[in-house]
Scaffold this motif. Structure first.
Motif, short mmCIF file in Angstrom:
data_model
loop_
_atom_site.label_atom_id
_atom_site.label_comp_id
_atom_site.label_asym_id
_atom_site.label_seq_id
_atom_site.Cartn_x
_atom_site.Cartn_y
_atom_site.Cartn_z
N ARG A 162 0.31 -1.34 0.41
CA ARG A 162 -0.25 -0.56 0.19
C ARG A 162 1.21 0.88 -0.16
O ARG A 162 0.46 2.58 -0.13
N ALA A 163 2.24 1.17 0.18
CA ALA A 163 3.10 2.48 0.05
C ALA A 163 3.84 2.38 -0.96
O ALA A 163 4.39 3.46 -1.44
N ASN A 164 3.57 1.32 -2.05
CA ASN A 164 4.37 1.15 -2.96
C ASN A 164 3.25 2.82 -3.97
O ASN A 164 2.91 3.61 -3.86
N GLN A 165 4.57 3.06 -5.20
CA GLN A 165 4.92 4.54 -5.66
C GLN A 165 5.56 4.47 -6.74
O GLN A 165 6.39 3.33 -7.03
N PRO A 166 4.88 4.89 -8.03
CA PRO A 166 5.24 4.98 -9.20
C PRO A 166 6.49 6.02 -9.56
O PRO A 166 6.81 6.79 -8.47
N LEU A 167 7.84 4.65 -9.64
CA LEU A 167 8.49 6.22 -10.85
C LEU A 167 8.61 7.19 -10.82
O LEU A 167 9.18 7.75 -10.10
N ASP A 168 7.71 7.78 -11.79
CA ASP A 168 7.21 8.60 -12.49
C ASP A 168 7.43 9.38 -11.49
O ASP A 168 8.21 10.73 -11.50
N GLN A 169 6.84 8.99 -10.70
CA GLN A 169 5.62 10.63 -10.08
C GLN A 169 7.55 10.93 -8.95
O GLN A 169 8.13 11.88 -8.03
N VAL A 170 7.72 9.51 -7.79
CA VAL A 170 8.98 9.91 -7.09
C VAL A 170 10.11 10.92 -7.90
O VAL A 170 10.72 11.67 -6.90
N ALA A 171 10.54 9.89 -8.91
CA ALA A 171 11.28 10.71 -9.53
C ALA A 171 11.29 12.77 -9.65
O ALA A 171 12.42 13.27 -9.97
N THR A 172 9.99 12.81 -10.27
CA THR A 172 9.67 13.58 -10.36
C THR A 172 9.50 14.41 -8.93
O THR A 172 10.37 15.74 -8.85
N LEU A 173 9.23 14.21 -8.11
CA LEU A 173 9.91 14.84 -6.50
C LEU A 173 11.14 15.14 -6.82
O LEU A 173 11.03 16.55 -5.95
N LEU A 174 12.10 14.02 -6.62
CA LEU A 174 13.67 14.82 -6.61
C LEU A 174 14.04 15.70 -7.89
O LEU A 174 15.42 16.15 -7.54
N GLY A 175 13.24 15.84 -8.62
CA GLY A 175 13.96 17.25 -9.40
C GLY A 175 14.30 16.31 -10.93
O GLY A 175 15.41 16.91 -11.65
N PHE A 176 14.04 14.90 -10.76
CA PHE A 176 14.18 14.78 -12.48
C PHE A 176 13.06 14.07 -13.21
O PHE A 176 12.17 14.61 -12.70
N PRO A 177 13.54 14.38 -14.92
CA PRO A 177 12.62 14.15 -16.06
C PRO A 177 11.44 13.13 -15.62
O PRO A 177 10.29 13.69 -15.83
N GLY A 178 11.59 11.73 -14.92
CA GLY A 178 9.96 11.11 -14.99
C GLY A 178 9.89 10.97 -16.46
O GLY A 178 10.66 10.59 -16.65
N LYS A 179 8.82 10.65 -16.56
CA LYS A 179 8.35 9.69 -17.82
C LYS A 179 8.64 10.82 -18.76
O LYS A 179 8.06 11.29 -18.53
N MET A 180 8.81 9.69 -20.14
CA MET A 180 9.58 10.55 -20.92
C MET A 180 8.73 10.11 -22.61
O MET A 180 9.32 9.25 -22.78
N GLY A 181 8.31 11.08 -22.89
CA GLY A 181 7.59 10.04 -24.49
C GLY A 181 6.39 9.20 -24.06
O GLY A 181 5.73 9.32 -25.40
N MET A 182 6.30 8.81 -23.57
CA MET A 182 5.18 7.65 -23.64
C MET A 182 5.00 6.78 -22.25
O MET A 182 5.67 7.45 -20.83
N ASP A 183 4.11 5.94 -21.88
CA ASP A 183 3.91 5.53 -20.55
C ASP A 183 3.70 3.72 -21.06
O ASP A 183 3.60 3.48 -22.04
N GLY A 184 4.00 3.26 -19.62
CA GLY A 184 3.56 1.53 -19.88
C GLY A 184 2.74 1.66 -20.91
O GLY A 184 2.06 0.03 -21.52
N SER A 185 1.55 2.09 -21.37
CA SER A 185 0.30 1.70 -21.31
C SER A 185 0.41 1.80 -22.79
O SER A 185 -0.78 1.27 -23.82
N GLN A 186 1.41 2.85 -23.65
CA GLN A 186 1.52 3.27 -24.35
C GLN A 186 1.85 2.41 -25.71
O GLN A 186 2.38 2.65 -26.80
N VAL A 187 2.85 0.91 -24.48
CA VAL A 187 3.62 0.97 -25.37
C VAL A 187 3.53 -0.65 -26.25
O VAL A 187 3.86 -0.27 -27.74
N TRP A 188 2.05 -1.27 -26.22
CA TRP A 188 1.42 -2.20 -26.84
C TRP A 188 1.18 -1.57 -28.08
O TRP A 188 1.20 -2.01 -30.07
#
Length: 273
Positions: A162-188
């Motif tokens: 229940r404490a799991n967090q998405p990488l995108d949000q954690v990275a963005t909170l730390l000042g990193f780019p987060g998701k770029m170009g697409m996300d997992g739902s767009q891979v297929w």
């Protein structure tokens, strides 16, 4: 110690779905939609395909050794799934690295397990729990609380789902780019459109985010001091700048913009202070 950050991208295993559910006569898009529908019926709403039916189309990595840092995707766009997975486990045999992932225990590694089983791929170092190396009994890639694989999401959550967090949000909170170009739902959809290069680029930015978050984690636990953290961050920047690859240069630019958005009195720890 060598450190390998990894991430995989997958699409529905159409051939496997046809074998299991008798979906012959349907094209790939229709067969995939049938798999999604069957899965929604099984789960009561979620269309997340079972791990064993996730076909690996990309494995990207950041490898940190004493000789430097490398960011790449295994194989070529034309490489088969078996070749990608074989290369991954061959890398473990060669470098014996510490693995780092974001949700690798919950998704990436189980998928690789099933797909390696399907393709008959041996990985004795990875599976060793003391049969070949006595020390592996107490520290191996499979033990949740061992050090050979750090699932950063699992660890930071205190092993509480229940404490799991998405990488995108954690990275963005730390000042990193987060998701770029697409996300997992767009891979297929991207895969159906023949955009495998775009998928590989997206996966590479994901492992970069994971590596940067991991560096902050190493600082938090005291294994890097401020100077060491700054050195590692500078190395990443230098590698991205020297790559000449547009998606990596875009990542670098987004990183700079993320840093610039922080209040001056509370700068992120991804730059020298």
């Amino acid at each position: 110690m060598n450190t390998l950050v990894f991430d995989i991208e997958t699409v529905p295993d159409i051939a496997g779905g046809r074998r299991l559910y008798g979906l012959s006569g349907l094209d790939d898009a229709a067969a995939a939609e049938a798999l999604f529908k069957l899965r929604r019926q099984e789960t009561g709403g979620s269309d997340f395909i079972r791990h064993s039916l996730q076909r690996v189309v990309c494995i990207s990595a950041v490898l940190r050794t004493r000789d430097g840092l490398r960011v790449w995707s295994l194989g070529e766009e034309s490489s088969s799934e078996a070749d990608l997975i074989r290369r991954f486990f061959a890398g473990l045999e060669r470098y014996s690295p510490t693995l780092v992932s974001w949700n690798g225990s919950g998704f990436d590694l189980p998928v690789l397990h099933y797909r390696a089983l399907l393709h008959g791929i041996q990985a004795p170092t990875y599976w060793d729990q003391g049969e070949f190396n006595r020390d592996a009994k107490f520290n191996n890639y499979l033990g949740r609380f061992h050090q050979r694989h750090t699932d950063l999401m699992d660890l930071l959550a205190g092993y509480q789902a229940r404490a799991n967090q998405p990488l995108d949000q954690v990275a963005t909170l730390l000042g990193f780019p987060g998701k770029m170009g697409m996300d997992g739902s767009q891979v297929w959809p991207a895969f159906l459109a023949g955009e495998l290069a775009k998928i590989r680029q997206y996966c590479e930015t994901d492992v970069l985010n994971t590596w940067l978050v991991f560096l902050r984690f190493q600082f938090m636990r005291g294994l890097l001091d401020t100077a060491g953290l700054a050195t590692e961050m500078t190395l990443v920047r230098d590698v991205l700048q020297a790559s000449g690859q547009p998606h990596l240069l875009d990542f670098l630019q987004a990183w700079r913009e993320g840093e610039a958005g922080w209040p001056a009195e509370d700068p992120p720890l991804n730059v020298p202070i």
